[in-house]
Write an enzyme that holds these catalytic residues in place. Structure first.
Site, PDB file in Angstrom:
ATOM      1  N   CYS A   1       0.824  -1.364   0.078  1.00 46.86           N
ATOM      2  CA  CYS A   1       0.022   0.102  -0.105  1.00 46.86           C
ATOM      3  C   CYS A   1       0.847   1.284   0.014  1.00 46.86           C
ATOM      4  O   CYS A   1       1.782   1.464   0.523  1.00 46.86           O
ATOM      5  CB  CYS A   1      -0.808  -0.229   1.377  1.00 46.86           C
TER       6      CYS A   1
ATOM      7  N   ARG B   1       5.049   0.190  -6.007  1.00 48.25           N
ATOM      8  CA  ARG B   1       5.015  -0.697  -4.741  1.00 48.25           C
ATOM      9  C   ARG B   1       4.019  -1.750  -4.977  1.00 48.25           C
ATOM     10  O   ARG B   1       4.316  -2.901  -4.194  1.00 48.25           O
ATOM     11  CB  ARG B   1       4.705   0.185  -3.563  1.00 48.25           C
TER      12      ARG B   1
ATOM     13  N   TRP C   1      -3.106  -2.675  -1.667  1.00 52.01           N
ATOM     14  CA  TRP C   1      -2.629  -3.993  -1.974  1.00 52.01           C
ATOM     15  C   TRP C   1      -3.196  -4.916  -0.918  1.00 52.01           C
ATOM     16  O   TRP C   1      -3.027  -4.804   0.395  1.00 52.01           O
ATOM     17  CB  TRP C   1      -1.234  -4.073  -1.656  1.00 52.01           C
TER      18      TRP C   1
ATOM     19  N   ASN D   1      -1.506   1.819   5.871  1.00 58.21           N
ATOM     20  CA  ASN D   1      -0.660   0.935   5.458  1.00 58.21           C
ATOM     21  C   ASN D   1      -0.195   0.076   6.431  1.00 58.21           C
ATOM     22  O   ASN D   1       0.027   0.542   7.593  1.00 58.21           O
ATOM     23  CB  ASN D   1       0.458   1.670   4.726  1.00 58.21           C
ATOM     24  N   GLY D   2      -0.333  -1.266   6.338  1.00 58.62           N
ATOM     25  CA  GLY D   2       0.422  -2.156   7.525  1.00 58.62           C
ATOM     26  C   GLY D   2      -1.163  -2.804   7.829  1.00 58.62           C
ATOM     27  O   GLY D   2      -2.194  -3.116   7.136  1.00 58.62           O
TER      28      GLY D   2
ATOM     29  N   GLU E   1      18.136 -17.021  -8.454  1.00 55.98           N
ATOM     30  CA  GLU E   1      17.718 -15.755  -8.867  1.00 55.98           C
ATOM     31  C   GLU E   1      17.199 -15.606 -10.210  1.00 55.98           C
ATOM     32  O   GLU E   1      16.217 -15.031 -10.493  1.00 55.98           O
ATOM     33  CB  GLU E   1      19.051 -14.829  -8.494  1.00 55.98           C
TER      34      GLU E   1
ATOM     35  N   LYS F   1      13.274 -14.514 -11.072  1.00 59.52           N
ATOM     36  CA  LYS F   1      12.833 -13.566 -11.873  1.00 59.52           C
ATOM     37  C   LYS F   1      11.882 -13.896 -12.902  1.00 59.52           C
ATOM     38  O   LYS F   1      11.093 -13.306 -13.158  1.00 59.52           O
ATOM     39  CB  LYS F   1      14.209 -12.916 -12.688  1.00 59.52           C
TER      40      LYS F   1
ATOM     41  N   GLU G   1       8.513 -14.523 -11.384  1.00 54.49           N
ATOM     42  CA  GLU G   1       7.648 -13.332 -10.913  1.00 54.49           C
ATOM     43  C   GLU G   1       7.384 -12.487 -11.851  1.00 54.49           C
ATOM     44  O   GLU G   1       6.202 -11.852 -11.847  1.00 54.49           O
ATOM     45  CB  GLU G   1       8.549 -12.412  -9.708  1.00 54.49           C
TER      46      GLU G   1
ATOM     47  N   HIS H   1      19.275 -36.885  -8.424  1.00 58.05           N
ATOM     48  CA  HIS H   1      18.649 -37.269  -7.146  1.00 58.05           C
ATOM     49  C   HIS H   1      17.274 -37.057  -7.233  1.00 58.05           C
ATOM     50  O   HIS H   1      16.488 -36.878  -6.085  1.00 58.05           O
ATOM     51  CB  HIS H   1      19.426 -36.568  -5.916  1.00 58.05           C
TER      52      HIS H   1
ATOM     53  N   LYS I   1       6.431  -4.194  -4.126  1.00 58.66           N
ATOM     54  CA  LYS I   1       7.943  -3.714  -4.115  1.00 58.66           C
ATOM     55  C   LYS I   1       8.366  -3.865  -2.854  1.00 58.66           C
ATOM     56  O   LYS I   1       9.591  -4.361  -2.568  1.00 58.66           O
ATOM     57  CB  LYS I   1       8.091  -2.269  -4.778  1.00 58.66           C
TER      58      LYS I   1
END
Ligand code: F6R
Length: 617
Positions: free
Chosen positions: A2, A27, A77, A102-103, A489, A493, A496, A512, A612
């Site tokens: 948010c 964000r 969000w 926000n939170g 990584e 990427k 996402e 394995h 973000k």
């Protein structure tokens, strides 16, 4: 996550609030809204599901133009309640109080129960609506809006950054923060609030960074800040070095692309002032660092996501180059178990934003548990004045510049640069590194911008490879040594931003289990540096090839991987050292994800469901 923007001025704030929301889009959000007190002192609110342009369209279509000199705005969000217009902020109580938040208010259900008995009605499924009602309830027994908010927050458990306005006090905006970031933008005859400075750069470069538990009473002429105990405190006004153009897209189609191409410069900026021309490290971690480093016997790294991967690369460096034990753990695990803290440990938290809730909580836990042990904390962070930097004993700021794309790219690269300097600094302080080794590492880092530049020239080859990817449902990334976290990584990427399922494996683990997955439908991406493990990796690649797997190999020019049959080989780099190799090989993987996402038409900079800055658990 948010985003909050707000302000009080003598001009119409709606365009400023909307511009601020757009600057916070990176964000991550699913809906947005704005509320102002109009010239009749009535709260006017517009909310919309989806992108800010939907909100703008609704405002443009409104019968009466939205206008006001005090207002708050928000990008949401979803955490509690689905993305929907009725759940979008601002939330309003009885047409009297409007709030953005926000939170997470963790005890919202018990507060809601009480408020229902008091006759309050709920129109959303959010935790935030209790904030509006609580402030409204407290206003009945308060002399000021400040007092009402100060009383209200004593009822909240959890994290919040708040912006509050009320028709009863039309010349006051209240801001409060605990666990979620909030800054005040200082102007002349006008003041603003926002989740981060980037939202307010078009109107000011002067900022007050609120501290944990602060509540601010903001008018056009003044900003009064009160600490967690209600005492008025002076908080310094700081000048941001960012300008409104530092966050512009320029010639690039996406921020992610811009940020991938900014990596050579980000490395130069991160090294500046920290190394000498004759390849030596200068004091890069602050005055107290040397004395602290001399006490260190092991390193514990804690981070999330991409920053965690940077930590995993560094583990190889710490143990291999200077023989210092190093553990790495994701913050969301570390904070919820009962970790045993060893004496003489340096705890390193890594975070682009410095506001990641889990990383911050892990740091706070370490500080609470350390007792009389010789334990120090160091944060590697890209955002000055962030919560993480303020709570750590030592801070190393990566100078990557603002990272807007949700997928972290240049921040990761500069985190690795920071970690390589940390290995060097600890090696020197503990006499575990010779001057020759130090010069070699620093010389390698000085060559890194050139190596990254060269790796970027392979974009067209990678674009062509990406064509074969868009219809795939799964991909496997392989690496050995430091290339294993780089493979992780690369997989992160890809998933996402292109929503293709991707997994990373140490190449030696193939037989394995994961070898069972291999057929002509699953692309396998391998990283082949010219190092001691190359021959072993080549054998692993043959295992895949023999089973019909479609291979893409990013190799060192000297590695000479056989490119026949179902194997595409890109000569991504050459002459990279132990430290520069993982940083350089990461670049083609970033470009691959980017171009696959472009072909798939996903939202590259704001992938679905992601934020973000992850300021909630
Ligand atoms: C992936 C990504 C995330 C972040 C993670 C931690 O591209 O960006 O995995 O790395 O959310 O964020 P910071 O580094 O801000 O703590």
């Amino acid at each position: 996550m948010c985003g909050i923007v707000g302000g009080i001025a003598e001009r119409n704030l709606v365009p400023i609030l909307l511009e601020g929301l757009k600057r916070l889009e990176y964000r991550g959000y699913d809906s947005s809204g704005v509320a102002v007190l109009d010239s009749e002192n009535t709260i006017q609110r517009v909310r919309a599901l989806g992108k800010i342009k939907s909100l703008e369209a609704k405002i443009a279509e409104a019968e009466h133009p939205l206008s006001g000199q005090i207002g708050i705005a928000h990008t949401r969000w979803a955490t509690h309640g689905v993305p929907a217009e009725n759940n979008a902020h601002p939330h309003i109580c009885n047409n009297q109080v409007a709030v953005v938040h926000n939170g997470i208010i963790e005890n919202y259900q018990s507060l809601k129960k009480h408020q229902l008995t008091e006759g309050y009605r709920f129109t959303s499924d959010t935790d935030t609506e209790v904030v509006a009602h609580c402030v409204h309830e407290q206003l009945k027994s308060s002399q000021t809006l400040l007092e009402a908010v100060q009383k209200a927050i004593t009822h909240f458990e959890g994290a919040y950054a708040l912006g509050v306005v009320s028709v009863e006090y039309p010349n006051t905006l209240i801001a409060a923060r605990k666990g979620s970031p909030l800054v005040i933008g200082v102007g002349i005859g006008e003041h603003f609030i926002a989740s981060d400075v980037s939202a307010l750069l078009p109107v000011t470069q002067s900022f007050i960074f609120l501290e944990e538990g602060d509540v601010a009473e903001i008018t056009r002429e003044s900003v009064n800040v009160y600490d967690v105990n209600g005492h008025q405190v002076a908080r310094e006004i700081k000048q941001s070095s960012l300008t409104m153009h530092s966050v512009d897209l320029g010639e690039h189609r996406h921020y992610m692309h811009k940020e991938i191409f900014e990596q050579p410069q980000a490395v130069i900026d991160t090294l500046e002032g920290r190394i000498t021309q004759n390849h030596m490290l200068v004091s890069a971690f602050g005055h107290d660092a040397e004395a602290i480093f001399q006490t260190v016997r092991q390193v514990q790294i804690i981070a999330c996501g991409t920053s965690y991967h940077a930590g995993l690369v560094a583990k190889y460096w710490f143990e291999d180059i200077i023989g210092l034990p190093c553990q790495v753990e994701v913050a969301s695990e570390y904070r919820y178990r009962n970790p045993v803290l060893l004496d003489h440990t340096l705890f390193v938290t890594i975070s682009q934003s410095g506001e990641t809730a889990d990383t911050l909580a892990a740091l706070q836990q370490i500080k609470a548990l350390k007792g009389d042990k010789t334990i120090a904390t160091l944060s590697i962070c890209n955002v000055p004045e962030s919560s993480l930097t303020r709570e750590s004993d030592l801070t190393f700021l990566t100078h990557a510049g603002p990272e807007i794309g949700v997928a972290s790219t240049k921040a990761f690269t500069t985190q690795l640069v920071a970690l390589s300097l940390l290995v060097t600094a600890l090696g020197k302080a503990l006499h575990l590194m010779s001057e020759t080794q130090e010069r070699k590492i620093i010389h390698g880092l000085q060559k890194l911008p050139g190596l990254l530049q060269k790796a970027l020239t392979h974009e067209n080859d990678i674009k062509a490879i990406a064509q074969g990817f868009a219809d795939k449902e799964s991909a496997l990334f392989l690496g050995r040594g430091t290339m294993y976290p780089i493979a992780m990584e690369g997989a992160l990427k890809l998933k996402e931003i292109s929503y293709i399922h991707a997994e990373a494996y140490p190449a030696g683990e193939l037989k394995h289990g994961p070898l069972a997955l291999i057929d002509e439908h699953i692309p396998v991406i391998a990283i082949a540096p010219h190092d001691d493990l190359l021959e072993k990796l080549k054998s692993n690649l043959q295992e895949v090839k023999a089973r019909g797997g479609q291979m893409i190999v990013f190799e060192d020019e000297q590695a000479d991987v056989d490119s026949q049959g179902n194997m595409k080989v890109v000569k991504a780099t050459t002459n990279v050292g132990r430290i520069t190799a993982p940083i350089t090989f990461n670049v083609p993987l970033q470009l691959l994800s980017y171009h696959v996402a472009l072909i798939k038409g996903t939202d590259v900079d704001q992938p679905r469901n992601l934020a973000k800055s992850v300021t909630v658990e």
